[in-house]
Design a protein around this motif. Structure first.
Motif, short mmCIF file in Angstrom:
data_model
loop_
_atom_site.label_atom_id
_atom_site.label_comp_id
_atom_site.label_asym_id
_atom_site.label_seq_id
_atom_site.Cartn_x
_atom_site.Cartn_y
_atom_site.Cartn_z
N LEU A 26 0.80 -1.16 0.06
CA LEU A 26 0.20 -0.07 -0.14
C LEU A 26 0.95 1.22 -0.03
O LEU A 26 0.54 2.10 -0.68
CB LEU A 26 -0.97 -0.02 1.17
CG LEU A 26 -2.05 -1.11 1.28
CD1 LEU A 26 -2.77 -1.15 2.50
CD2 LEU A 26 -2.96 -0.81 0.07
N ARG A 29 2.20 1.78 -3.50
CA ARG A 29 1.10 2.14 -4.25
C ARG A 29 0.97 3.59 -4.21
O ARG A 29 0.98 4.45 -5.29
CB ARG A 29 -0.10 1.27 -4.19
CG ARG A 29 -1.12 1.80 -5.00
CD ARG A 29 -1.20 1.24 -6.41
NE ARG A 29 -2.54 1.40 -6.92
CZ ARG A 29 -3.16 2.54 -7.20
NH1 ARG A 29 -2.67 3.79 -7.05
NH2 ARG A 29 -4.28 2.46 -7.99
N TRP A 53 -3.56 5.87 -0.09
CA TRP A 53 -2.72 4.86 -0.15
C TRP A 53 -1.58 4.53 0.94
O TRP A 53 -1.64 3.68 1.69
CB TRP A 53 -2.11 4.43 -1.69
CG TRP A 53 -3.26 4.03 -2.50
CD1 TRP A 53 -3.41 5.07 -3.45
CD2 TRP A 53 -3.94 2.94 -3.03
NE1 TRP A 53 -4.38 4.48 -4.41
CE2 TRP A 53 -4.89 3.17 -4.03
CE3 TRP A 53 -4.05 1.61 -2.21
CZ2 TRP A 53 -5.62 2.20 -4.70
CZ3 TRP A 53 -5.06 0.91 -2.65
CH2 TRP A 53 -5.95 1.09 -3.93
#
Length: 142
Positions: A26, A29, A53
């Protein structure tokens, strides 16, 4: 004496493994969306902390850390760290399938070595048993 884990403790190890992998993915990203940051430009770093994110990654990694601390309260570091090393496979799969990263055969070979090494560690006790010693202070009745 062998220190056996409960089912809930095995679940905790799985959560630790997944938590670290998912949290890192995460963050990755989010940082792709944010772009390069540095301490020289703190505004960009603060901007990164507002990315959804990145926020999700931080939240997952905080829960991972709480779980990791919990596991360390009932097992040795030398058991917990290798036992959760299968997370390297999960991280590679997430990187390849979700983040579309290229994974070289050399990296896969390294990951395979880690997984094989985990097999050696997983068969040992999870906790070092320490014999309690009685300090003698001048006799039994003292």
């Amino acid at each position: 004496m062998s220190h056996r884990l409960k089912f809930s403790q095995y679940l905790m190890l799985v959560f630790i493994m997944l938590g670290a992998s998912v949290g890192d993915a995460l963050l990755s990203r989010g940082m792709r969306e944010v772009g390069p940051v540095s301490f020289a430009h703190l505004g960009l770093l603060l901007h990164a902390l507002l990315n959804p994110w990145v926020i999700a990654g931080i939240a997952v990694l905080i829960s991972f850390m709480g779980s990791y601390m919990t596991a360390l309260s009932w097992a040795d570091l030398t058991f917990i760290q290798p036992a959760t090393a299968f997370g390297n496979v999960v991280t590679a799969l997430i990187g390849r399938l979700w983040l579309h990263e290229a994974i070289t055969p050399t990296r896969w070979a390294g990951i395979a070595c880690i997984v094989i090494g985990v097999g050696f560690v997983a068969n040992g006790p999870s906790k070092t048993e320490h014999k309690h010693t009685v300090a003698l202070t001048g006799g039994e009745g003292a």
